[in-house]
Design an enzyme around this catalytic site. Structure first.
Site, PDB file in Angstrom:
ATOM      1  N   ASP A   1      -6.976 -24.511  -4.695  1.00  0.00           N
ATOM      2  CA  ASP A   1      -5.826 -25.142  -4.047  1.00  0.00           C
ATOM      3  C   ASP A   1      -5.448 -24.229  -2.873  1.00  0.00           C
ATOM      4  O   ASP A   1      -5.930 -23.084  -2.790  1.00  0.00           O
ATOM      5  CB  ASP A   1      -4.669 -25.246  -5.073  1.00  0.00           C
ATOM      6  CG  ASP A   1      -3.422 -25.919  -4.517  1.00  0.00           C
ATOM      7  OD1 ASP A   1      -3.507 -26.574  -3.457  1.00  0.00           O
ATOM      8  OD2 ASP A   1      -2.353 -25.785  -5.154  1.00  0.00           O
TER       9      ASP A   1
ATOM     10  N   GLN B   1      -1.451 -35.158 -10.360  1.00  0.00           N
ATOM     11  CA  GLN B   1      -2.720 -34.668  -9.820  1.00  0.00           C
ATOM     12  C   GLN B   1      -3.660 -34.229 -10.944  1.00  0.00           C
ATOM     13  O   GLN B   1      -4.840 -34.572 -10.954  1.00  0.00           O
ATOM     14  CB  GLN B   1      -2.449 -33.484  -8.873  1.00  0.00           C
ATOM     15  CG  GLN B   1      -3.703 -32.866  -8.309  1.00  0.00           C
ATOM     16  CD  GLN B   1      -4.427 -33.778  -7.325  1.00  0.00           C
ATOM     17  OE1 GLN B   1      -3.826 -34.239  -6.373  1.00  0.00           O
ATOM     18  NE2 GLN B   1      -5.705 -34.051  -7.546  1.00  0.00           N
TER      19      GLN B   1
ATOM     20  N   HIS C   1       2.364 -30.240 -11.134  1.00  0.00           N
ATOM     21  CA  HIS C   1       1.870 -31.410 -10.385  1.00  0.00           C
ATOM     22  C   HIS C   1       1.051 -32.274 -11.365  1.00  0.00           C
ATOM     23  O   HIS C   1      -0.167 -32.415 -11.218  1.00  0.00           O
ATOM     24  CB  HIS C   1       1.028 -30.942  -9.198  1.00  0.00           C
ATOM     25  CG  HIS C   1       0.766 -32.000  -8.169  1.00  0.00           C
ATOM     26  ND1 HIS C   1       1.321 -33.261  -8.230  1.00  0.00           N
ATOM     27  CD2 HIS C   1       0.006 -31.987  -7.037  1.00  0.00           C
ATOM     28  CE1 HIS C   1       0.913 -33.969  -7.182  1.00  0.00           C
ATOM     29  NE2 HIS C   1       0.116 -33.219  -6.451  1.00  0.00           N
TER      30      HIS C   1
ATOM     31  N   ARG D   1      -6.186 -40.912  -7.658  1.00  0.00           N
ATOM     32  CA  ARG D   1      -4.732 -40.818  -7.786  1.00  0.00           C
ATOM     33  C   ARG D   1      -4.132 -42.213  -7.957  1.00  0.00           C
ATOM     34  O   ARG D   1      -3.235 -42.423  -8.766  1.00  0.00           O
ATOM     35  CB  ARG D   1      -4.112 -40.150  -6.533  1.00  0.00           C
ATOM     36  CG  ARG D   1      -4.507 -38.696  -6.305  1.00  0.00           C
ATOM     37  CD  ARG D   1      -3.882 -37.760  -7.309  1.00  0.00           C
ATOM     38  NE  ARG D   1      -2.435 -37.804  -7.302  1.00  0.00           N
ATOM     39  CZ  ARG D   1      -1.640 -37.181  -6.428  1.00  0.00           C
ATOM     40  NH1 ARG D   1      -2.165 -36.408  -5.487  1.00  0.00           N
ATOM     41  NH2 ARG D   1      -0.322 -37.270  -6.515  1.00  0.00           N
TER      42      ARG D   1
ATOM     43  N   CYS E   1      -7.287 -30.386  -4.927  1.00  0.00           N
ATOM     44  CA  CYS E   1      -6.289 -31.459  -4.886  1.00  0.00           C
ATOM     45  C   CYS E   1      -6.081 -31.982  -3.469  1.00  0.00           C
ATOM     46  O   CYS E   1      -5.606 -33.108  -3.294  1.00  0.00           O
ATOM     47  CB  CYS E   1      -4.969 -30.975  -5.486  1.00  0.00           C
ATOM     48  SG  CYS E   1      -4.324 -29.475  -4.707  1.00  0.00           S
TER      49      CYS E   1
ATOM     50  N   ARG F   1       9.137 -36.083  -5.396  1.00  0.00           N
ATOM     51  CA  ARG F   1       8.489 -34.818  -5.015  1.00  0.00           C
ATOM     52  C   ARG F   1       9.588 -33.894  -4.495  1.00  0.00           C
ATOM     53  O   ARG F   1      10.262 -34.207  -3.519  1.00  0.00           O
ATOM     54  CB  ARG F   1       7.433 -35.051  -3.936  1.00  0.00           C
ATOM     55  CG  ARG F   1       6.945 -33.749  -3.307  1.00  0.00           C
ATOM     56  CD  ARG F   1       5.716 -33.927  -2.467  1.00  0.00           C
ATOM     57  NE  ARG F   1       4.554 -34.134  -3.307  1.00  0.00           N
ATOM     58  CZ  ARG F   1       3.295 -33.992  -2.880  1.00  0.00           C
ATOM     59  NH1 ARG F   1       3.045 -33.656  -1.642  1.00  0.00           N
ATOM     60  NH2 ARG F   1       2.286 -34.198  -3.710  1.00  0.00           N
TER      61      ARG F   1
HETATM   62  N1  NVA Z   1       0.130 -26.136  -4.445  1.00  0.00           N
HETATM   63  C1  NVA Z   1       0.226 -27.104  -3.373  1.00  0.00           C
HETATM   64  C2  NVA Z   1      -0.239 -28.449  -3.833  1.00  0.00           C
HETATM   65  C3  NVA Z   1      -0.266 -29.497  -2.744  1.00  0.00           C
HETATM   66  C4  NVA Z   1      -0.732 -30.827  -3.255  1.00  0.00           C
HETATM   67  C5  NVA Z   1       1.673 -27.152  -2.896  1.00  0.00           C
HETATM   68  O1  NVA Z   1       2.581 -27.133  -3.735  1.00  0.00           O
HETATM   69  O2  NVA Z   1       1.881 -27.191  -1.687  1.00  0.00           O
HETATM   70  N1   CP Z   2      -2.837 -33.637  -3.604  1.00  0.00           N
HETATM   71  C1   CP Z   2      -1.649 -34.090  -3.139  1.00  0.00           C
HETATM   72  O1   CP Z   2      -0.659 -34.195  -3.872  1.00  0.00           O
HETATM   73  O2   CP Z   2      -1.686 -34.443  -1.823  1.00  0.00           O
HETATM   74  P1   CP Z   2      -0.425 -34.759  -0.914  1.00  0.00           P
HETATM   75  O3   CP Z   2       0.360 -33.497  -0.761  1.00  0.00           O
HETATM   76  O4   CP Z   2      -1.015 -35.233   0.395  1.00  0.00           O
HETATM   77  O5   CP Z   2       0.391 -35.832  -1.551  1.00  0.00           O
END
Ligand code: NVA
Ligand code: CP
Length: 313
Positions: free
Chosen positions: A229, A131, A128, A297, A269, A101
């Site tokens: 989101d 997800q 992502h 997930r 998500c 990540r």
């Molecule tokens: N769009 C959000 C998704 C979190 C799972 C982010 O990138 O923070």
């Molecule tokens: N939806 C998701 O990726 O959650 P986290 O940021 O908690 O991993």
């Protein structure tokens, strides 16, 4: 070496196989049917915060017989300037796969290039895909009512509200198009998708099934799924005030939900900010399937890892 860096890194038929496997794994959880990562160590490298992704991958690697190695990037020399290339080469000497990540999509691509290992994108600023594969799986599961078939996605209308230039909007558009579902991206014009989304479709030779509107009622009307989101993604904190102001008209609330199909569902998500992108009533309503979505997930990512391990044998 096959990796999973973008939604389209599996063909639609491979992705359908991943979902079938995930369905079997969910039904037979802990029955010890798949030990495909036995003897292997998979790294989990996180440059951003996470609850669901971290938990589901750590548990998932363990349930496939492997050893998860959790790494917070701040604890590694990469945070003191060691390069991606060198870090990836080092990981390649110890690990059997890496789940990452991070911020830049190029970095997951470089990790795959220099480590020589299968790499899984656990979220970048651009995409992502773990997800949104889970989201497609969860929609099939929900509307399948006891049986599982990806064809159920064909013609489904998914309306996504808020920041339509974020990783979730892009991955949702790609994943849905792979299965013939339509995505209506709805939000303020300044945050509409950039040419990057067109380029992703073009490079994958995938026909776009997404459209953009700034009219929330038009987007919600006749939809099967209302999706949102956070308005402030990780890394965008400096723009918080502006984003909250501009996206306020795009909250998913009961008024909007009434315009969708009678059997429509709400998805997110997570993490959610109730009162911002979604009203507390919609988030907590019986038509909200956010916790099934979060649990899935685990099953979908186990199937992704098992599939990559098999493909790379
Ligand atoms: N769009 C959000 C998704 C979190 C799972 C982010 O990138 O923070
Ligand atoms: N939806 C998701 O990726 O959650 P986290 O940021 O908690 O991993």
């Amino acid at each position: 070496m096959r990796s999973f860096l973008k939604d389209t890194d599996f063909s639609p038929s491979e992705a359908a196989e991943v979902f079938s496997l995930a369905y079997r794994l969910k039904k037979q959880r802990n029955a010890g049917i798949l030990n495909v990562l036995r003897g292997g160590s998979w790294g989990l490298l996180f440059f951003k915060k996470s609850t669901r992704t971290r938990l589901s991958f750590e548990v998932g690697v363990h349930e496939l017989g492997g050893h998860p190695v959790m790494m917070n990037a701040n604890d590694l020399q990469i945070s003191r300037g060691e390069t991606v290339e060198d870090t990836a080469k080092i990981m390649g000497r110890f690990l059997h796969g890496i789940i990452i990540r991070t911020f830049k999509q190029e970095d997951v691509e470089d990790f795959a290039k220099y480590s020589g290992l299968p790499v899984i994108n656990a979220l970048t600023d651009l995409l992502h895909p773990c997800q949104t594969y889970t989201d497609m799986f969860t929609i099939c599961e929900h509307f399948g009512k006891g049986s599982f078939d990806c064809d159920i996605l064909k013609g489904k209308r998914i309306a996504f509200f808020g920041d339509t230039a974020c990783n979730m909007a892009y991955s949702l558009s790609l994943s849905a198009a792979m299965f013939g579902a339509e995505v209506v991206l709805c939000g303020p014009g300044e945050f509409r998708p950039s040419k990057e989304l067109d380029a992703l479709f073009k490079s994958a030779k995938l026909k776009p099934t997404w459209s953009f509107t700034d009219d929330p009622s038009a987007a919600a009307k006749g939809s099967d799924v209302l999706y949102t989101d956070v308005w402030v993604s990780m890394g965008k904190e400096d723009e918080k005030e502006e984003r909250l102001k501009r996206m306020a008209p795009y909250q998913v609330n009961e008024k909007l939900f009434k315009l969708a199909k009678k059997d429509s569902i709400f998805m997110h998500c997570l993490p959610a900010h109730a009162g911002e992108e979604v009203s507390p009533e919609v988030l907590g309503s019986p038509r909200s399937i956010v916790f099934d979505e979060a649990e899935n997930r685990l099953h979908v990512q186990k199937a992704i890892m098992a599939t990559l391990a098999e493909m790379n044998r």
